[in-house]
Enzyme design. Structure first.
Site, mmCIF file in Angstrom:
data_model
loop_
_atom_site.group_PDB
_atom_site.id
_atom_site.type_symbol
_atom_site.label_atom_id
_atom_site.label_comp_id
_atom_site.label_asym_id
_atom_site.label_seq_id
_atom_site.Cartn_x
_atom_site.Cartn_y
_atom_site.Cartn_z
ATOM 1 N N LYS A 14 0.844 -1.199 0.000
ATOM 2 C CA LYS A 14 0.000 0.000 0.000
ATOM 3 C C LYS A 14 0.890 1.265 0.000
ATOM 4 O O LYS A 14 2.106 1.174 0.239
ATOM 5 C CB LYS A 14 -0.920 -0.042 1.226
ATOM 6 C CG LYS A 14 -1.949 -1.193 1.205
ATOM 7 C CD LYS A 14 -2.729 -1.247 2.528
ATOM 8 C CE LYS A 14 -3.836 -2.284 2.527
ATOM 9 N NZ LYS A 14 -4.530 -2.372 3.840
ATOM 10 N N TYR A 54 -12.328 -4.247 -2.986
ATOM 11 C CA TYR A 54 -12.862 -4.626 -1.674
ATOM 12 C C TYR A 54 -14.284 -5.174 -1.773
ATOM 13 O O TYR A 54 -14.829 -5.616 -0.775
ATOM 14 C CB TYR A 54 -12.760 -3.466 -0.680
ATOM 15 C CG TYR A 54 -11.329 -3.341 -0.155
ATOM 16 C CD1 TYR A 54 -10.832 -4.259 0.767
ATOM 17 C CD2 TYR A 54 -10.464 -2.355 -0.624
ATOM 18 C CE1 TYR A 54 -9.516 -4.195 1.222
ATOM 19 C CE2 TYR A 54 -9.143 -2.281 -0.174
ATOM 20 C CZ TYR A 54 -8.700 -3.216 0.751
ATOM 21 O OH TYR A 54 -7.388 -3.155 1.191
ATOM 22 N N ASN A 156 -1.535 -0.271 7.324
ATOM 23 C CA ASN A 156 -0.874 -1.529 7.713
ATOM 24 C C ASN A 156 -0.017 -2.115 6.581
ATOM 25 O O ASN A 156 0.200 -3.312 6.525
ATOM 26 C CB ASN A 156 -1.910 -2.529 8.224
ATOM 27 C CG ASN A 156 -3.028 -2.771 7.225
ATOM 28 O OD1 ASN A 156 -2.958 -2.315 6.086
ATOM 29 N ND2 ASN A 156 -4.042 -3.499 7.640
ATOM 30 N N HIS A 159 -1.878 -5.321 1.525
ATOM 31 C CA HIS A 159 -3.092 -6.139 1.363
ATOM 32 C C HIS A 159 -2.642 -7.524 0.917
ATOM 33 O O HIS A 159 -1.767 -7.646 0.056
ATOM 34 C CB HIS A 159 -4.039 -5.567 0.303
ATOM 35 C CG HIS A 159 -5.043 -6.600 -0.126
ATOM 36 N ND1 HIS A 159 -6.161 -6.889 0.615
ATOM 37 C CD2 HIS A 159 -5.035 -7.468 -1.178
ATOM 38 C CE1 HIS A 159 -6.818 -7.877 0.025
ATOM 39 N NE2 HIS A 159 -6.156 -8.256 -1.062
ATOM 40 N N GLU A 170 -9.376 -11.191 -7.369
ATOM 41 C CA GLU A 170 -8.524 -9.998 -7.251
ATOM 42 C C GLU A 170 -7.477 -9.960 -8.366
ATOM 43 O O GLU A 170 -7.212 -8.898 -8.936
ATOM 44 C CB GLU A 170 -7.822 -9.997 -5.885
ATOM 45 C CG GLU A 170 -8.776 -9.743 -4.732
ATOM 46 C CD GLU A 170 -8.088 -9.821 -3.378
ATOM 47 O OE1 GLU A 170 -8.745 -9.526 -2.373
ATOM 48 O OE2 GLU A 170 -6.904 -10.197 -3.314
#
Ligand code: GDP
Length: 201
Positions: A14, A54, A156, A159, A170
């Site tokens: 990310k 998502y 964080n 992903h 995905e």
């Protein structure tokens, strides 16, 4: 090649991972497991792509909303709503602005138990409680509490797909099929060969 060797998972470093100059460190951790990198690119995703990403799992809003509600209860904070779907929609809006804020590195890793091995090394969602030794546990410091107060997404670093069904969808979203490399790694003989009878002359 047998099918277990072909399990695939999607990983996104990310924008915070890119900005913290952790690309090399993160790739090193996955590469050292023995999994094989079969696709990689750097992109600045649109909000639309993040939204689709998502929503590949139709149950994700309910799951993430329930988890968010539980974290408000645990920290004794009043949630903006007690409806998990409202909380999920807040998390999703945060994710759209977080992931589309700058370049991300998107990769596909392949090998036996790719999804589970990558989730283990990545660590649990909230860096405050991710295990020591995991990427999220070792390299960053965020929490649900602080992120929710600031009305942003938990930062964080990564992903990682949570199931093989999810990873297939995905991967199809982020890559064209011809971008996935089909090649052999010498390491795979040691990892997968039944008898290891190729080692000695
Ligand atoms: P993951 O599979 O570990 O990434 O976790 P999820 O799929 O449940 O959540 C997706 C992403 O949304 C996480 O990686 C976090 O960046 C963010 N997130 C999840 N839950 C919360 C939450 O309760 N509050 C906030 N602010 N962000 C969250």
């Amino acid at each position: 090649m047998v099918d277990i060797q072909k399990e695939k998972t999607l990983i996104i470093i990310k924008p915070d991972g890119v900005q913290r100059t952790l690309i090399g460190e993160i790739i090193k951790r996955y590469e050292k497991t023995g999994l094989k990198l079969i696709a990689m690119k750097m992109v600045i995703p649109t909000g639309e792509l993040v939204d689709k990403h998502y929503n590949v799992d139709p149950e994700w809003p309910q799951k993430v909303g329930t988890k968010a509600l539980a974290s408000y209860e645990r920290t004794g904070k009043t949630p903006p709503s007690t409806d998990p779907l409202v909380l999920a929609s807040n998390v999703l809006n945060g994710l759209i602005s977080y992931l589309s804020s700058g370049p991300v590195v998107v990769m596909v890793w392949q090998g036996m138990h790719a999804v589970g091995i990558v989730r283990k090394i990545t660590g649990s969602t909230e860096p405050l409680s991710s295990d020591v030794g995991t990427i999220r546990g070792d390299f960053t410091i965020d929490s649900y509490e602080v992120a929710d107060i600031a009305n942003r997404s938990v930062r964080n670093l990564i992903h990682a797909s949570s199931s093989t069904e999810e990873s297939e969808k995905e991967i199809a979203l982020w890559f064209r099929s011809e971008e996935l490399m089909n090649y052999r790694l010498f390491n795979e003989t040691v990892l997968y060969d039944t008898n290891l009878d190729c080692l000695l002359d």
